[in-house]
Design a protein around this motif. Structure first.
Motif, short mmCIF file in Angstrom:
data_model
loop_
_atom_site.label_atom_id
_atom_site.label_comp_id
_atom_site.label_asym_id
_atom_site.label_seq_id
_atom_site.Cartn_x
_atom_site.Cartn_y
_atom_site.Cartn_z
N UNK A 146 10.31 -8.86 -1.07
CA UNK A 146 10.39 -8.40 0.28
C UNK A 146 9.42 -7.00 0.48
N UNK A 147 8.85 -6.91 -0.66
CA UNK A 147 7.89 -5.62 -0.65
C UNK A 147 8.98 -4.23 -0.31
N UNK A 148 8.45 -3.23 0.28
CA UNK A 148 9.40 -1.99 0.25
C UNK A 148 10.62 -2.12 0.86
N UNK A 149 10.71 -3.39 1.93
CA UNK A 149 12.11 -3.59 2.75
C UNK A 149 12.97 -4.05 1.93
N UNK A 167 6.54 7.30 -0.78
CA UNK A 167 6.85 6.64 0.40
C UNK A 167 7.87 5.76 0.66
N UNK A 168 8.27 4.91 -0.54
CA UNK A 168 9.25 3.99 -0.51
C UNK A 168 10.57 5.16 -0.80
N UNK A 169 10.44 6.16 -1.59
CA UNK A 169 11.67 6.87 -1.79
C UNK A 169 12.12 7.87 -0.46
N UNK A 229 0.82 -1.14 -0.17
CA UNK A 229 0.08 0.07 0.09
C UNK A 229 0.83 1.29 -0.01
N UNK A 230 2.23 1.05 -0.02
CA UNK A 230 2.97 2.20 0.08
C UNK A 230 2.99 2.87 -1.30
#
Ligand SMILES: NC(=O)c1ccc[n+]([C@@H]2O[C@H](COP(=O)([O-])OP(=O)(O)OC[C@H]3O[C@@H](n4cnc5c(N)ncnc54)[C@H](O)[C@@H]3O)[C@@H](O)[C@H]2O)c1
Ligand SMILES: [Zn+2]
Length: 527
Positions: A502-505, A405-407, A400-401
């Motif tokens: 790992x998604x955003x991680x 957000x990721x940046x 959902x990010x």
């Protein structure tokens, strides 16, 4: 950050230096012309177009402005009649009138040539300088001197034509290659030598190499340098007296730039050499005490400059004709010490010849140009198609990010690791390739999430393979657990490692791996 003003006899020119971004620039431009709504031509070079120009164009259009866009090949060698004609042709073919406005986004080459185009098109149209280099912010965009080069001399064909305003977005300096940052500081050093007071004292301690200054020091120096230039120009707009002092280091500097071949030495590097020559001449003319000259030369030589193969004869021949005083003698800006400059036209020819030989020895004995010399590792984080929709696009797969957000997460993590990240995203394959090609001049490594291009793009693979920067392939989901057509990656074997699922991680994992690899704490093995 700073709102400065240049007041000339006929005009007040606001000069804003800000950590603003392209959206800020667009809003400022809109508000400058709010009730009038002229048409705009936005011009930049191809490198700046990729990094900033296209997004500024989009922001300007989203403000409801009518904007034509053009990009030109980069470099000093393009500051010529041919490029000037391209700009004039564009203005003419698009029916620009005297009420319209030229926007020059880029370094000194772009502001010089566009300012000149604005000065002659339709007997003069308005223009705005949007400098994106250190040199542009501190010097070239301020003061209304515009020009192109002639084969016989630099800046020979030009005009005085003040911009409506100067808007400098400090954030753009982040993408300068170290060589350009360092070279831009030449005009700061020149200003400090002319000023001889607080700026000089500070610089004397910091040294002439901008790559050793902190970011905050660099910004402060730009602001002080711009202020100093504004003061001189406001007292002498048309260079009939005091403004000539700003040519310190430029007499030999311009000749050197021309003779070495435009692009061999940057303008700033040539001016650094030219200032050494000015100190040498000042001492030989009996103006500067020997111990001051020795100390100044030693201080200047703490900066390594690239070498060029030039001869004293060619240098002498290229001494600029526009620097000749009335009786045909060359005009020199000399110093008796920092803060006490003098304009002299009585330097004997034999001394000039001797100085040319002395300078040539230095220039031929310079250093190989080193491309990457910054201390923090620089990572380009590149996002491919549809990743701009993150947050709303199938959150059960991609999370959902949002991309921003990721940046922010990456930025925070990179700061902790002492690294610098630059984020770029595009839905277009060609644009992603252009970013990858540009990265070879700027980045130490790349993290790329190519989206669906992973499974289709041989061209992306070829680009990564060609530039040979350590690269991590990254996917939020795990493609091997998804549809079969997502199982093959064209880029996997040209990357150090693939981080997926790992998604955003995954970004922190990729950054840690890449930074360890770059610091030599990991082997080369791909995984
Ligand atoms: N008009 C004046 O008063 C005045 C004063 C000083 C210098 N100048 C002129 O300025 C010119 C030199 O200017 P310059 O040093 O800015 O050179 P430049 O305009 O060639 O820019 C240097 C390089 O940096 C790239 N670049 C620009 N902004 C960037 C960014 N933000 N990120 C990444 N790359 C970027 C450009 O593509 C180019 O390759 C010379 O022609 C000189 O004569 C004019
Ligand atoms: Zn200059």
């Amino acid at each position: 950050m700073s709102v400065l003003e240049l007041r000339t006899a006929s005009k007040l020119i606001p000069i804003r230096i800000e950590c603003g971004g392209m959206e800020w620039l667009a809003r400022e431009i809109e508000s400058c012309f709010a009730p009038q709504r002229p048409r705009f031509l936005l011009v930049c070079d191809e490198r700046v177009a990729l990094l900033y120009g296209k997004s500024l164009h989009t922001y300007l259009e989203s403000c409801g402005l009518s904007v034509e866009f053009m990009s030109l090949p980069p470099g000093e060698s393009e500051k010529n009649f041919r490029t000037l004609k391209l700009i004039l042709d564009k203005l003419a073919h698009k029916n620009f009138s005297r009420k319209d406005v030229l926007l020059a986004l880029g370094g000194g080459v772009i502001t010089d040539i566009n300012g000149f185009a604005a000065s002659i098109y339709a007997r003069g149209i308005r223009w705005i300088a949007l400098p994106t280099t250190v040199l542009g912010m501190v010097d070239a965009s301020i003061g209304g001197k515009t020009a192109i080069n002639h084969e016989t001399a630099k800046n020979l064909i030009g005009a005085f034509h003040q911009p409506e305003c100067v808007l400098a977005d400090i954030l753009t300096l982040k993408t300068l290659v170290p060589r350009e940052t360092r070279s831009g500081a030449a005009e700061i050093v020149k200003g400090a030598l002319l000023e001889g007071g607080a700026i000089w004292m500070e610089l004397q301690d910091e040294g002439p190499d901008a790559l050793t200054w902190s970011e905050a020091q660099l910004f402060a120096m730009i602001e002080k340098g711009a202020r100093a230039k504004i003061e001189i120009v406001s007292r002498d707009e048309f260079e009939s007296g005091e403004r000539m002092l700003l040519n310190l280091g430029h007499t030999f500097g311009h000749a050197l730039e021309n003779v070495a071949g435009y692009g061999t030495l940057t303008h700033g590097e040539a001016v650094f050499y030219g200032m050494q020559a000015a100190v040498w001449l000042s001492e030989k003319m009996g103006l500067m005490k020997k111990e001051i000259a020795v100390a100044l030369l030693l201080w200047m030589q703490t900066l390594s400059l690239p070498r060029a193969n030039v001869t004293a004869e060619s240098l002498l021949q290229a001494l600029p004709s526009d620097k000749k005083a009335d009786q045909g003698k060359l005009r020199w800006i000399l110093l008796s010490k920092p803060g006490v400059p003098e304009i002299r036209d009585d330097v004997p020819l034999e001394l000039v010849q001797e100085c040319a030989a002395w300078l040539c020895d230095r220039v031929r004995g310079g250093e190989e140009v080193s491309v990457r010399e910054h201390s923090a590792k620089r990572i380009l984080i590149l996002h491919g198609p549809n990743l701009n929709l993150l947050g709303t696009r199938e959150p059960e797969i991609y999370g959902s990010q949002t991309l921003s957000d990721i940046e922010s997460l990456c930025e925070t993590h990179a700061q902790k690791c002492g690294a610098e990240c630059l984020f770029r995203s595009s839905n277009h394959e060609g644009e992603l390739i252009e970013y990858i090609q540009w990265a070879r001049h700027w980045a130490d490594g790349i993290i790329v999430n190519p989206g669906a291009y992973t499974h289709t793009s041989v061209a992306l693979r070829d680009a990564l393979s060609a530039i040979k920067l350590p690269t991590i392939e990254l996917h939020l989901s795990d493609p091997s657990q998804r549809e079969e057509y997502r199982h093959h990656s064209f880029i996997r074997d040209v990357c150090l490692r693939t981080v997926s699922g790992h998604g955003a991680d995954g970004y922190a994992i990729a950054l840690d791996f890449l930074l360890s690899h770059l610091s030599g704490t990991l082997g080369q093995s791909a995984g």
